[in-house]
Motif scaffolding. Sequence first.
Motif, PDB file in Angstrom:
ATOM      1  N   ASP A  39      -6.635 -10.260  16.686  1.00 37.48           N
ATOM      2  CA  ASP A  39      -6.040  -9.115  17.358  1.00 37.48           C
ATOM      3  C   ASP A  39      -4.542  -9.097  17.015  1.00 37.48           C
ATOM      4  O   ASP A  39      -4.125  -9.792  16.085  1.00 37.48           O
ATOM      5  N   HIS A  40      -3.747  -8.333  17.768  1.00 37.93           N
ATOM      6  CA  HIS A  40      -2.337  -8.192  17.412  1.00 37.93           C
ATOM      7  C   HIS A  40      -1.515  -9.462  17.638  1.00 37.93           C
ATOM      8  O   HIS A  40      -0.368  -9.539  17.221  1.00 37.93           O
ATOM      9  N   THR A  41      -2.107 -10.467  18.261  1.00 40.02           N
ATOM     10  CA  THR A  41      -1.384 -11.718  18.492  1.00 40.02           C
ATOM     11  C   THR A  41      -1.582 -12.720  17.350  1.00 40.02           C
ATOM     12  O   THR A  41      -0.944 -13.762  17.325  1.00 40.02           O
ATOM     13  N   ARG A  42      -2.455 -12.409  16.413  1.00 37.77           N
ATOM     14  CA  ARG A  42      -2.771 -13.296  15.289  1.00 37.77           C
ATOM     15  C   ARG A  42      -2.327 -12.631  13.983  1.00 37.77           C
ATOM     16  O   ARG A  42      -1.997 -11.444  13.961  1.00 37.77           O
ATOM     17  N   PRO A  43      -2.358 -13.374  12.855  1.00 38.90           N
ATOM     18  CA  PRO A  43      -1.925 -12.793  11.583  1.00 38.90           C
ATOM     19  C   PRO A  43      -2.715 -11.537  11.177  1.00 38.90           C
ATOM     20  O   PRO A  43      -3.893 -11.395  11.506  1.00 38.90           O
ATOM     21  N   TYR A  44      -2.019 -10.660  10.459  1.00 39.72           N
ATOM     22  CA  TYR A  44      -2.592  -9.421   9.941  1.00 39.72           C
ATOM     23  C   TYR A  44      -1.807  -9.033   8.685  1.00 39.72           C
ATOM     24  O   TYR A  44      -0.766  -9.609   8.393  1.00 39.72           O
ATOM     25  N   THR A  45      -2.307  -8.041   7.976  1.00 34.46           N
ATOM     26  CA  THR A  45      -1.639  -7.549   6.770  1.00 34.46           C
ATOM     27  C   THR A  45      -1.023  -6.193   7.055  1.00 34.46           C
ATOM     28  O   THR A  45      -1.670  -5.338   7.669  1.00 34.46           O
ATOM     29  N   THR A  46       0.203  -6.014   6.613  1.00 31.82           N
ATOM     30  CA  THR A  46       0.876  -4.714   6.696  1.00 31.82           C
ATOM     31  C   THR A  46       0.977  -4.156   5.285  1.00 31.82           C
ATOM     32  O   THR A  46       1.439  -4.846   4.371  1.00 31.82           O
ATOM     33  N   VAL A  47       0.524  -2.917   5.107  1.00 31.68           N
ATOM     34  CA  VAL A  47       0.596  -2.233   3.816  1.00 31.68           C
ATOM     35  C   VAL A  47       1.483  -1.010   3.990  1.00 31.68           C
ATOM     36  O   VAL A  47       1.302  -0.234   4.924  1.00 31.68           O
ATOM     37  N   LEU A  48       2.431  -0.848   3.091  1.00 26.64           N
ATOM     38  CA  LEU A  48       3.346   0.291   3.104  1.00 26.64           C
ATOM     39  C   LEU A  48       3.070   1.088   1.843  1.00 26.64           C
ATOM     40  O   LEU A  48       3.220   0.571   0.736  1.00 26.64           O
ATOM     41  N   GLY A  49       2.616   2.345   1.997  1.00 23.89           N
ATOM     42  CA  GLY A  49       2.243   3.097   0.814  1.00 23.89           C
ATOM     43  C   GLY A  49       2.071   4.571   1.053  1.00 23.89           C
ATOM     44  O   GLY A  49       2.513   5.126   2.065  1.00 23.89           O
ATOM     45  N   CYS A  50       1.384   5.204   0.103  1.00 24.74           N
ATOM     46  CA  CYS A  50       1.163   6.651   0.120  1.00 24.74           C
ATOM     47  C   CYS A  50      -0.325   6.945  -0.024  1.00 24.74           C
ATOM     48  O   CYS A  50      -1.068   6.191  -0.649  1.00 24.74           O
ATOM     49  N   ARG A  51      -0.703   8.082   0.522  1.00 24.14           N
ATOM     50  CA  ARG A  51      -2.088   8.558   0.437  1.00 24.14           C
ATOM     51  C   ARG A  51      -2.381   8.953  -1.000  1.00 24.14           C
ATOM     52  O   ARG A  51      -1.543   9.565  -1.674  1.00 24.14           O
ATOM     53  N   VAL A  52      -3.592   8.604  -1.473  1.00 23.79           N
ATOM     54  CA  VAL A  52      -3.994   8.893  -2.850  1.00 23.79           C
ATOM     55  C   VAL A  52      -5.378   9.531  -2.880  1.00 23.79           C
ATOM     56  O   VAL A  52      -6.147   9.399  -1.927  1.00 23.79           O
ATOM     57  N   SER A  53      -5.678  10.189  -3.994  1.00 25.36           N
ATOM     58  CA  SER A  53      -6.983  10.827  -4.147  1.00 25.36           C
ATOM     59  C   SER A  53      -8.049   9.851  -4.623  1.00 25.36           C
ATOM     60  O   SER A  53      -9.246  10.084  -4.428  1.00 25.36           O
ATOM     61  N   SER A  54      -7.627   8.752  -5.275  1.00 29.85           N
ATOM     62  CA  SER A  54      -8.608   7.781  -5.758  1.00 29.85           C
ATOM     63  C   SER A  54      -7.947   6.420  -5.976  1.00 29.85           C
ATOM     64  O   SER A  54      -6.726   6.307  -6.028  1.00 29.85           O
ATOM     65  N   PHE A  55      -8.812   5.426  -6.123  1.00 25.31           N
ATOM     66  CA  PHE A  55      -8.357   4.076  -6.441  1.00 25.31           C
ATOM     67  C   PHE A  55      -8.561   3.773  -7.927  1.00 25.31           C
ATOM     68  O   PHE A  55      -8.655   2.619  -8.323  1.00 25.31           O
ATOM     69  N   ASP A  56      -8.643   4.816  -8.771  1.00 22.81           N
ATOM     70  CA  ASP A  56      -8.884   4.625 -10.200  1.00 22.81           C
ATOM     71  C   ASP A  56      -7.813   3.766 -10.861  1.00 22.81           C
ATOM     72  O   ASP A  56      -8.103   3.003 -11.771  1.00 22.81           O
ATOM     73  N   GLN A  57      -6.564   3.926 -10.421  1.00 25.93           N
ATOM     74  CA  GLN A  57      -5.456   3.153 -10.979  1.00 25.93           C
ATOM     75  C   GLN A  57      -4.695   2.507  -9.825  1.00 25.93           C
ATOM     76  O   GLN A  57      -4.088   3.207  -9.021  1.00 25.93           O
ATOM     77  N   ILE A  58      -4.755   1.187  -9.776  1.00 27.83           N
ATOM     78  CA  ILE A  58      -3.993   0.451  -8.765  1.00 27.83           C
ATOM     79  C   ILE A  58      -2.990  -0.410  -9.527  1.00 27.83           C
ATOM     80  O   ILE A  58      -3.377  -1.361 -10.207  1.00 27.83           O
ATOM     81  N   PRO A  59      -1.716  -0.057  -9.448  1.00 28.45           N
ATOM     82  CA  PRO A  59      -0.717  -0.821 -10.208  1.00 28.45           C
ATOM     83  C   PRO A  59      -0.696  -2.301  -9.799  1.00 28.45           C
ATOM     84  O   PRO A  59      -0.971  -2.646  -8.649  1.00 28.45           O
ATOM     85  N   GLU A  60      -0.359  -3.139 -10.755  1.00 28.32           N
ATOM     86  CA  GLU A  60      -0.259  -4.570 -10.502  1.00 28.32           C
ATOM     87  C   GLU A  60       0.743  -4.818  -9.373  1.00 28.32           C
ATOM     88  O   GLU A  60       1.800  -4.196  -9.323  1.00 28.32           O
ATOM     89  N   GLY A  61       0.375  -5.686  -8.458  1.00 27.81           N
ATOM     90  CA  GLY A  61       1.250  -6.008  -7.341  1.00 27.81           C
ATOM     91  C   GLY A  61       1.081  -5.080  -6.143  1.00 27.81           C
ATOM     92  O   GLY A  61       1.749  -5.257  -5.130  1.00 27.81           O
ATOM     93  N   MET A  62       0.204  -4.095  -6.281  1.00 26.95           N
ATOM     94  CA  MET A  62      -0.052  -3.179  -5.175  1.00 26.95           C
ATOM     95  C   MET A  62      -1.451  -3.412  -4.617  1.00 26.95           C
ATOM     96  O   MET A  62      -2.279  -4.063  -5.243  1.00 26.95           O
ATOM     97  N   GLU A  63      -1.675  -2.873  -3.447  1.00 33.00           N
ATOM     98  CA  GLU A  63      -2.941  -3.056  -2.747  1.00 33.00           C
ATOM     99  C   GLU A  63      -3.508  -1.693  -2.356  1.00 33.00           C
ATOM    100  O   GLU A  63      -2.762  -0.770  -2.052  1.00 33.00           O
ATOM    101  N   ALA A  64      -4.829  -1.600  -2.376  1.00 34.58           N
ATOM    102  CA  ALA A  64      -5.524  -0.381  -1.972  1.00 34.58           C
ATOM    103  C   ALA A  64      -6.191  -0.613  -0.625  1.00 34.58           C
ATOM    104  O   ALA A  64      -6.813  -1.655  -0.408  1.00 34.58           O
ATOM    105  N   VAL A  65      -6.035   0.355   0.281  1.00 41.45           N
ATOM    106  CA  VAL A  65      -6.642   0.267   1.611  1.00 41.45           C
ATOM    107  C   VAL A  65      -7.285   1.597   1.935  1.00 41.45           C
ATOM    108  O   VAL A  65      -6.690   2.657   1.709  1.00 41.45           O
ATOM    109  N   GLU A  66      -8.486   1.545   2.480  1.00 46.10           N
ATOM    110  CA  GLU A  66      -9.134   2.766   2.946  1.00 46.10           C
ATOM    111  C   GLU A  66      -9.082   2.791   4.467  1.00 46.10           C
ATOM    112  O   GLU A  66      -9.482   1.838   5.130  1.00 46.10           O
ATOM    113  N   ILE A  67      -8.550   3.882   4.997  1.00 39.24           N
ATOM    114  CA  ILE A  67      -8.541   4.087   6.436  1.00 39.24           C
ATOM    115  C   ILE A  67      -9.948   4.539   6.809  1.00 39.24           C
ATOM    116  O   ILE A  67     -10.448   5.523   6.273  1.00 39.24           O
TER     117      ILE A  67
END
Length: 154
Positions: free
Chosen positions: A63-91
Motif C-alpha cells: 500500500d502507500h506505506t511500502r515501496p512503489y514505482t513513480t513514473v513521470l511521462g506522457c500519454r501515447v497511442s502505442s508502446f511500439d517504440q519505448i526509448p531506452e531508459g524509459m518505462e511503459a505503463v498502462e492505466i
Amino acid sequence: MTTEHITSFKVIGISVRTTNENNQAATDIPALWNRFLTAGIAQQIPNKTGDEIYTIYTAYEKDHTRPYTTVLGCRVSSFDQIPEGMEAVEIAEGNYARFTTTGKINEGSVFNEWLKIWKTPLPRKYTTDFELYGVKAQDPENAEVPIFIALENK
C-alpha cells in the motif's frame, strides 16, 4: 471527491522506485521531475497524444506505506517504440476517485492533498494511481491538478 470511470490508456516516461518511509519520496519525486524537465524527456517520447504530463504511482509492494514505482511521462497511442531508459505503463480501466488540488505547486499543494487522501477511507486497489498536469497546471502559483485513485470494483 468524485468517482469517475476511466478507460485504459498508455503512458511512457521515466521512473524511480521509492517509498513514503522516512520521507524518501519527498526527495526522489522532485529529483525525477527535475530530470524530466531538464533532460527534455517529454520531447523524446514517441507516439504522444498530447502535452499533458502524468505522474503515475504503480507496482505497490503493498500500500502507500511500502515501496512503489513513480513514473513521470506522457500519454501515447502505442508502446511500439519505448526509448531506452524509459518505462511503459498502462492505466487500467476502472473506477477512480478524483481529488482536485488547487494552489502553489512549489509550496506542496499536491503533496498536501496526498496527505488527506492517505487518511481518507477508500477501497483502494493499489494498481495505478495518477496525477494529471494539463493546461490548468501551467500556473505554478495557482495550479489545478486532479489526482485519480484506483478503486476496487463493487
